[in-house]
Design an enzyme around this catalytic site. Structure first.
Site, PDB file in Angstrom:
ATOM      1  N   LEU A   5       6.309   4.654  -0.424  1.00 53.10           N
ATOM      2  CA  LEU A   5       7.744   4.382  -0.472  1.00 53.10           C
ATOM      3  C   LEU A   5       8.091   3.335   0.430  1.00 53.10           C
ATOM      4  CD1 LEU A   5      10.147   5.967  -1.640  1.00 53.10           C
ATOM      5  CD2 LEU A   5      10.181   7.124   0.553  1.00 53.10           C
ATOM      6  N   ASP A   6       8.770   2.297   0.040  1.00 52.56           N
ATOM      7  CA  ASP A   6       8.908   1.232   1.024  1.00 52.56           C
ATOM      8  C   ASP A   6       9.665   1.566   2.432  1.00 52.56           C
ATOM      9  OD1 ASP A   6       8.356  -0.590  -1.129  1.00 52.56           O
ATOM     10  OD2 ASP A   6      10.698  -0.808  -1.851  1.00 52.56           O
ATOM     11  N   ARG A   7       9.346   0.906   3.292  1.00 49.17           N
ATOM     12  CA  ARG A   7       9.723   1.025   4.686  1.00 49.17           C
ATOM     13  C   ARG A   7      11.188   1.186   4.858  1.00 49.17           C
ATOM     14  NH1 ARG A   7      11.345  -1.642   8.932  1.00 49.17           N
ATOM     15  NH2 ARG A   7      11.318  -3.890   7.937  1.00 49.17           N
TER      16      ARG A   7
ATOM     17  N   THR B 120      13.225   2.304   2.802  1.00 45.81           N
ATOM     18  CA  THR B 120      13.713   3.295   1.723  1.00 45.81           C
ATOM     19  C   THR B 120      13.662   4.788   2.225  1.00 45.81           C
ATOM     20  OG1 THR B 120      13.180   1.829  -0.064  1.00 45.81           O
ATOM     21  CG2 THR B 120      13.469   4.395  -0.587  1.00 45.81           C
TER      22      THR B 120
ATOM     23  N   HIS C  28       9.452  -2.718  -5.446  1.00 41.91           N
ATOM     24  CA  HIS C  28      10.686  -3.161  -5.366  1.00 41.91           C
ATOM     25  C   HIS C  28      11.401  -2.979  -6.579  1.00 41.91           C
ATOM     26  CE1 HIS C  28       9.711  -5.701  -1.186  1.00 41.91           C
ATOM     27  NE2 HIS C  28       9.258  -4.382  -1.154  1.00 41.91           N
TER      28      HIS C  28
END
Length: 644
Positions: A225-227, A229, A474
């Site tokens: 999970l993106d930082r 997000t 992304h």
């Protein structure tokens, strides 16, 4: 409020350690941990940072975020010699391969023993040999991260690995936990794994700090999970379960991911143009019936009806059966690869286009913008979420409920994505049809579905429910940007850093002014600890011609010669560190203050949240679907959400 944790001082083995520029690949190995015996962690309210820039209380903090600061520590990066380095001078390898410091720094580091080869001091012109282990000990500074709202009391317990007293309240909201899995609600700004400048300020390390049972080697991430997000992260308590669930997600075997996003504009504006070049058209129902009636074979009739009801695109690729039965959109031919990585003599077709379905997945012909607005008029946000992706079984005899469920519309968007810069983590999506085969290398098909939850006229933003069909880097952010509705505060992909956050923007400006005064803009650039290379001027004042005193520990020496510490003290105090106790205290306070200021000038997260995960599992309870769900984030909550 400071927590100190003891760590092993094991040397890295088998080349697991790494040099600074390669830290993202190697940081999460236990053997590459801090060379310091103590690690100091501090959690403070955001108001502590604002107090440094507030005058006469004219800036009030409404945000109850807690900020986690890891104080700088000695850290040794290590790697074994690579083939391309053999026979080359040590100084040339460091200067050419890594860009955190100018050449004069590496010369000084080699001379003073901060850079060693197989544990021994060597000269700058040492020729690297096979089997050499290169180590570089640095004073590592990490950016601060947010831990969400301060619903729990701040940690103020001093702990150590040998004698740990666990803080009662978890630093991260736990959604679900049993003997096999831990599901948490990750706050934005916190990376899942150690990466880049973040090491101890990562999700797994925060959990390990809180509870001994979550220590190294005891938790295994299932997905990324993106930082920036926030939302659900699934963490297995065994490697085998992590592998099994990871495979389920990768192969889309009964797995469904649901996100929330707040975007610019009134979604979906692309439907306002009936002739949009990306709008995909298919057989009409009349055409289907004509073709069905023309077929004598009942088997073929059944096949044709099935084809007509199937989505035109599967996982972002044009399905074989739809190639001659659809129009509109853009097709991008991509080279296929086998599992072994070799190119095959056939190509896949990535699609660029959109279409609309109802809740059941049936194609909706001539869908328009008003279809999405009507569902918001007839249902609350929570109702749409429940009917769209919830598990509640409604009474099928209730015509009103059935009508509401069937009125939900999903806009599906297929658009290829690719990583345009691996070094900077930047991606792009769009029409790649004019690019050459070599330019298309690394491009992958991608597909995402969106439905509208609400529209706020005041801010001109739409709240969306999002279901990614594929998992490209992304992907959701890229697809929303391509559709003309970027996530409102995603400054990397079309949004504005402080969109709708006047207090955050005011704090940013004051913090930026504070940093500029400290730096006196000596380099003409906005310096920050984590992303600005050391300058020749800084190396000259801080590192050059400074030797290690007799009896001085490597930890004390690297603090004395740390460029980042000097940057925290500011231009006027760049040489004001003599190693005394008083100087150390002043240095620690300067580092603490600058770390807080830099937190205020960085993005503290974007309006993208992993809301729900559904997984198909096979265990002792049999074959079943399990669902995990968080509460709505604050930016998704309005009065309408709760009007049931």
């Amino acid at each position: 409020m400071k927590n100190k944790i003891k760590h092993n001082r094991k040397r890295s083995r088998s080349g697991i350690g790494c040099l600074i520029a390669e830290e993202e690949e190697c940081n999460n190995d236990e053997s590459s941990r801090s060379a310091s015996s103590l690690l100091s962690v501090e959690v403070v309210p955001l108001s502590r940072a604002l107090s440094l820039i507030t005058q006469h209380n004219n800036l009030h903090c409404q945000d109850q975020t807690r900020v986690r600061i890891v104080h700088p520590y000695a850290y040794t990066f290590a790697t074994f010699a690579k083939t391309r380095w053999l026979g080359r001078p040590l100084i040339d390898v460091y200067h050419d391969e890594f860009g955190s410091y100018p050449k004069c720094y590496y010369e000084a580091a080699i001379k003073t023993g901060r850079i060693l080869v197989s544990g021994k001091k060597v000269t700058c012109d040492y020729s690297i040999k096979h089997g050499d282990e290169l180590t570089h000990t640095v004073h590592r500074h990490e950016p601060a991260v947010g831990l969400g709202l301060s619903d729990h009391h701040l940690s103020s317990v001093t702990t150590s690995r040998g004698n740990e007293t666990e803080v009662e309240s978890p630093p991260i909201d736990i959604v679900y936990e049993d003997d096999t899995i831990l599901v948490v609600d990750k706050p934005a700004s916190l990376p899942v794994h150690s990466c880049g400048s973040y090491h101890y300020n990562s999700l797994l390390e925060v959990l390990a700090h809180w509870k001994e049972a979550y220590g190294a080697g005891k938790l295994f991430t299932v997905h990324r999970l993106d930082r920036l997000t926030s939302g659900l992260v699934l963490i297995a308590k065994s490697a085998s379960l992590a592998k099994s669930l990871g495979k389920c997600i990768l192969e889309r075997d009964g797995c469904e991911k649901v996100y929330l996003a707040r975007v610019k504009g009134q979604f979906p504006s692309v439907l306002e143009n009936a002739n949009h070049p990306w709008r995909m058209q298919y057989w009409s129902s009349a055409k289907v019936e004509q073709d069905v009636e023309a077929e004598e074979s009942s088997e073929m009739q059944s096949k044709l009806r099935k084809i007509a009801s199937m989505p035109p695109i599967l996982h972002g690729e044009v399905s074989v059966h739809d190639k001659s039965n659809m129009s509109g959109g853009v097709h991008v031919e991509l080279r296929k690869k086998t599992k072994g990585g070799a190119d095959e003599n056939r190509s896949g077709i990535a699609a660029l286009g959109f279409w609309v379905t109802d809740r059941s997945g049936n194609l909706v012909e001539n869908a328009n913008f008003q279809d999405f607005m009507k569902q918001c008029e007839n249902m609350t946000t929570n109702e749409i979420i429940e009917y769209a992706v919830g598990s509640t079984l409604t009474n099928e005899a209730d015509d009103n409920l059935v009508s509401k469920k069937q009125s939900i519309r999903w806009l599906h968007f297929a658009c290829p994505c690719r990583i345009s810069s691996h070094k900077n983590g930047v991606c792009e999506a769009g029409d790649f049809s004019a690019k050459t085969e070599s330019e298309l290398k690394g491009t992958k098909p991608a597909q995402t579905a969106f439905t509208l939850l609400s529209y706020d006229e005041t801010s001109d933003t739409s709240l969306l429910l999002v279901k990614p069909d594929t998992g490209r880097m992304h992907q959701i952010r890229l697809h929303l940007h391509a559709l003309g509705h970027p996530i409102a505060n995603d400054h990397c992909y079309g949004g504005e850093l402080w969109f709708g956050d006047d207090e955050g923007q005011q704090s940013f400006r004051r913090a930026r002014d504070w940093l500029d005064r400290l730096d006196k803009r000596s380099s003409g650039a906005e310096l920050t600890i984590s992303n600005a290379p050391a300058t020749d001027e800084e190396i000259y004042h801080v590192v050059a011609n400074k030797s290690r005193d007799d009896g001085e520990s490597i930890e004390d020496f690297i603090v004395k010669t740390c460029v980042w510490c000097a940057r925290c003290r500011g231009v006027d105090a760049i040489n004001c560190f003599d190693g005394s106790t008083e100087a150390k205290v002043r240095n620690e306070e300067a580092v603490f203050q600058r770390t807080l200021m830099e937190y205020l000038v960085r993005s503290q997260g974007i309006w993208l949240h992993a809301l729900q995960y559904s997984l198909h599992v096979n265990d002792e309870k049999g074959s079943r679907v399990v669902k995990y769900k968080t509460t709505l984030p604050s930016w998704a909550c309005t009065k309408q959400n709760y009007d049931e």
